[in-house]
Motif scaffolding. Structure first.
Motif, PDB file in Angstrom:
ATOM      1  N   THR A   1      -3.938   5.262   7.485  1.00 22.24           N
ATOM      2  CA  THR A   1      -5.145   5.708   6.795  1.00 22.24           C
ATOM      3  C   THR A   1      -6.330   4.963   7.403  1.00 22.24           C
ATOM      4  O   THR A   1      -6.159   3.996   8.145  1.00 22.24           O
ATOM      5  N   THR A   2      -7.524   5.398   7.042  1.00 24.59           N
ATOM      6  CA  THR A   2      -8.741   4.703   7.459  1.00 24.59           C
ATOM      7  C   THR A   2      -9.200   3.836   6.300  1.00 24.59           C
ATOM      8  O   THR A   2      -9.391   4.342   5.179  1.00 24.59           O
ATOM      9  N   GLY A   3      -9.347   2.531   6.560  1.00 30.75           N
ATOM     10  CA  GLY A   3      -9.774   1.607   5.508  1.00 30.75           C
ATOM     11  C   GLY A   3     -11.103   2.034   4.900  1.00 30.75           C
ATOM     12  O   GLY A   3     -12.065   2.289   5.623  1.00 30.75           O
ATOM     13  N   ARG A   4     -11.152   2.136   3.584  1.00 35.66           N
ATOM     14  CA  ARG A   4     -12.345   2.630   2.911  1.00 35.66           C
ATOM     15  C   ARG A   4     -13.516   1.673   3.019  1.00 35.66           C
ATOM     16  O   ARG A   4     -14.665   2.077   2.928  1.00 35.66           O
ATOM     17  N   LYS A   5     -13.235   0.381   3.222  1.00 38.64           N
ATOM     18  CA  LYS A   5     -14.300  -0.612   3.377  1.00 38.64           C
ATOM     19  C   LYS A   5     -14.500  -0.990   4.842  1.00 38.64           C
ATOM     20  O   LYS A   5     -15.618  -1.054   5.329  1.00 38.64           O
TER      21      LYS A   5
ATOM     22  N   GLY B   1       2.264   1.618  -7.026  1.00 38.81           N
ATOM     23  CA  GLY B   1       0.997   1.020  -7.454  1.00 38.81           C
ATOM     24  C   GLY B   1      -0.007   2.054  -7.927  1.00 38.81           C
ATOM     25  O   GLY B   1      -1.154   1.714  -8.218  1.00 38.81           O
ATOM     26  N   ARG B   2       0.455   3.295  -7.958  1.00 41.81           N
ATOM     27  CA  ARG B   2      -0.378   4.434  -8.376  1.00 41.81           C
ATOM     28  C   ARG B   2      -1.698   4.439  -7.600  1.00 41.81           C
ATOM     29  O   ARG B   2      -1.694   4.190  -6.403  1.00 41.81           O
ATOM     30  N   ASP B   3      -2.822   4.691  -8.256  1.00 40.79           N
ATOM     31  CA  ASP B   3      -4.093   4.785  -7.535  1.00 40.79           C
ATOM     32  C   ASP B   3      -4.739   3.422  -7.275  1.00 40.79           C
ATOM     33  O   ASP B   3      -5.848   3.338  -6.766  1.00 40.79           O
ATOM     34  N   LYS B   4      -4.020   2.356  -7.589  1.00 43.78           N
ATOM     35  CA  LYS B   4      -4.499   0.996  -7.288  1.00 43.78           C
ATOM     36  C   LYS B   4      -4.089   0.558  -5.883  1.00 43.78           C
ATOM     37  O   LYS B   4      -4.631  -0.399  -5.348  1.00 43.78           O
ATOM     38  N   ALA B   5      -3.122   1.248  -5.285  1.00 40.93           N
ATOM     39  CA  ALA B   5      -2.638   0.905  -3.943  1.00 40.93           C
ATOM     40  C   ALA B   5      -3.735   1.194  -2.917  1.00 40.93           C
ATOM     41  O   ALA B   5      -4.399   2.234  -2.973  1.00 40.93           O
ATOM     42  N   ASP B   6      -3.906   0.280  -1.979  1.00 42.95           N
ATOM     43  CA  ASP B   6      -4.948   0.443  -0.960  1.00 42.95           C
ATOM     44  C   ASP B   6      -4.809   1.748  -0.195  1.00 42.95           C
ATOM     45  O   ASP B   6      -5.796   2.432   0.063  1.00 42.95           O
ATOM     46  N   TRP B   7      -3.578   2.088   0.190  1.00 40.58           N
ATOM     47  CA  TRP B   7      -3.405   3.301   0.983  1.00 40.58           C
ATOM     48  C   TRP B   7      -3.811   4.547   0.211  1.00 40.58           C
ATOM     49  O   TRP B   7      -4.344   5.493   0.785  1.00 40.58           O
ATOM     50  N   VAL B   8      -3.599   4.548  -1.102  1.00 38.73           N
ATOM     51  CA  VAL B   8      -4.009   5.680  -1.932  1.00 38.73           C
ATOM     52  C   VAL B   8      -5.538   5.721  -2.036  1.00 38.73           C
ATOM     53  O   VAL B   8      -6.156   6.784  -1.886  1.00 38.73           O
ATOM     54  N   LYS B   9      -6.149   4.569  -2.262  1.00 38.40           N
ATOM     55  CA  LYS B   9      -7.619   4.508  -2.314  1.00 38.40           C
ATOM     56  C   LYS B   9      -8.221   4.983  -0.999  1.00 38.40           C
ATOM     57  O   LYS B   9      -9.236   5.680  -0.984  1.00 38.40           O
ATOM     58  N   ASN B  10      -7.577   4.603   0.116  1.00 37.32           N
ATOM     59  CA  ASN B  10      -8.080   5.030   1.424  1.00 37.32           C
ATOM     60  C   ASN B  10      -8.023   6.549   1.571  1.00 37.32           C
ATOM     61  O   ASN B  10      -8.962   7.166   2.071  1.00 37.32           O
ATOM     62  N   ILE B  11      -6.917   7.149   1.130  1.00 38.98           N
ATOM     63  CA  ILE B  11      -6.777   8.608   1.209  1.00 38.98           C
ATOM     64  C   ILE B  11      -7.812   9.296   0.337  1.00 38.98           C
ATOM     65  O   ILE B  11      -8.372  10.328   0.720  1.00 38.98           O
ATOM     66  N   GLN B  12      -8.083   8.722  -0.827  1.00 44.76           N
ATOM     67  CA  GLN B  12      -9.077   9.333  -1.707  1.00 44.76           C
ATOM     68  C   GLN B  12     -10.469   9.318  -1.060  1.00 44.76           C
ATOM     69  O   GLN B  12     -11.255  10.234  -1.261  1.00 44.76           O
ATOM     70  N   ARG B  13     -10.751   8.299  -0.293  1.00 45.54           N
ATOM     71  CA  ARG B  13     -12.055   8.193   0.382  1.00 45.54           C
ATOM     72  C   ARG B  13     -12.096   9.024   1.660  1.00 45.54           C
ATOM     73  O   ARG B  13     -13.074   9.674   1.963  1.00 45.54           O
ATOM     74  N   GLN B  14     -11.002   8.962   2.436  1.00 53.53           N
ATOM     75  CA  GLN B  14     -10.933   9.644   3.738  1.00 53.53           C
ATOM     76  C   GLN B  14      -9.536  10.260   3.860  1.00 53.53           C
ATOM     77  O   GLN B  14      -8.580   9.567   4.222  1.00 53.53           O
ATOM     78  N   PRO B  15      -9.400  11.550   3.552  1.00 56.21           N
ATOM     79  CA  PRO B  15      -8.058  12.162   3.507  1.00 56.21           C
ATOM     80  C   PRO B  15      -7.384  12.385   4.863  1.00 56.21           C
ATOM     81  O   PRO B  15      -6.179  12.598   4.900  1.00 56.21           O
TER      82      PRO B  15
END
Length: 119
Positions: free
Chosen positions: A18-22, A46-60
């Motif tokens: 994934t692409t890091g959201r920060k 980790g549901r939506d708390k996992a970094d990889w999930v947060k990254n996908i939400q920002r940059q799919p």
């Protein structure tokens, strides 16, 4: 494309980049997956708390690597309670329950389902 992916259906894991959201930098994890057609399903404990999930939400836009094969894809959160969610959970659970020494039932019920549609 689907034929190439199907050769990897029994592999133990894939690498999801994934692409890091920060940071904006590539972030790669090793993760369990199940494959249906040209869609990979993964469960996030980790549901939506996992970094990889947060990254996908920002940059799919993501990259998936299985062995030496790399494919571009688009990640998305699967709607909880949907037919796709139930099918994905069952696919992942059925693949890994026989391979694990742990009871994966609770994990498979509580995790967040994430899909990557290969483009």
């Amino acid at each position: 494309m689907q034929e190439v992916l199907q050769t990897y259906v029994s592999e133990n894991f894939c690498y999801l980049t994934t692409t890091g959201r920060k940071s904006g930098k590539a972030h790669t994890i090793e993760i369990w997956f199940a494959l249906e057609g040209s869609t990979l399903y993964m469960l996030s404990g980790g549901r939506d708390k996992a970094d990889w999930v947060k990254n996908i939400q920002r940059q799919p836009e993501v990259e998936v690597r299985i062995k030496a094969t790399r494919k571009q894809g688009r990640g998305r959160i699967v709607a909880e309670g949907s037919e796709e969610d139930a099918r994905a959970r069952q696919l992942v659970f059925s693949k890994y329950a026989p391979r694990s020494n742990e009871d994966l039932r609770d994990w498979s019920r509580r995790s967040l389902t994430v899909a990557v549609d290969i483009v």
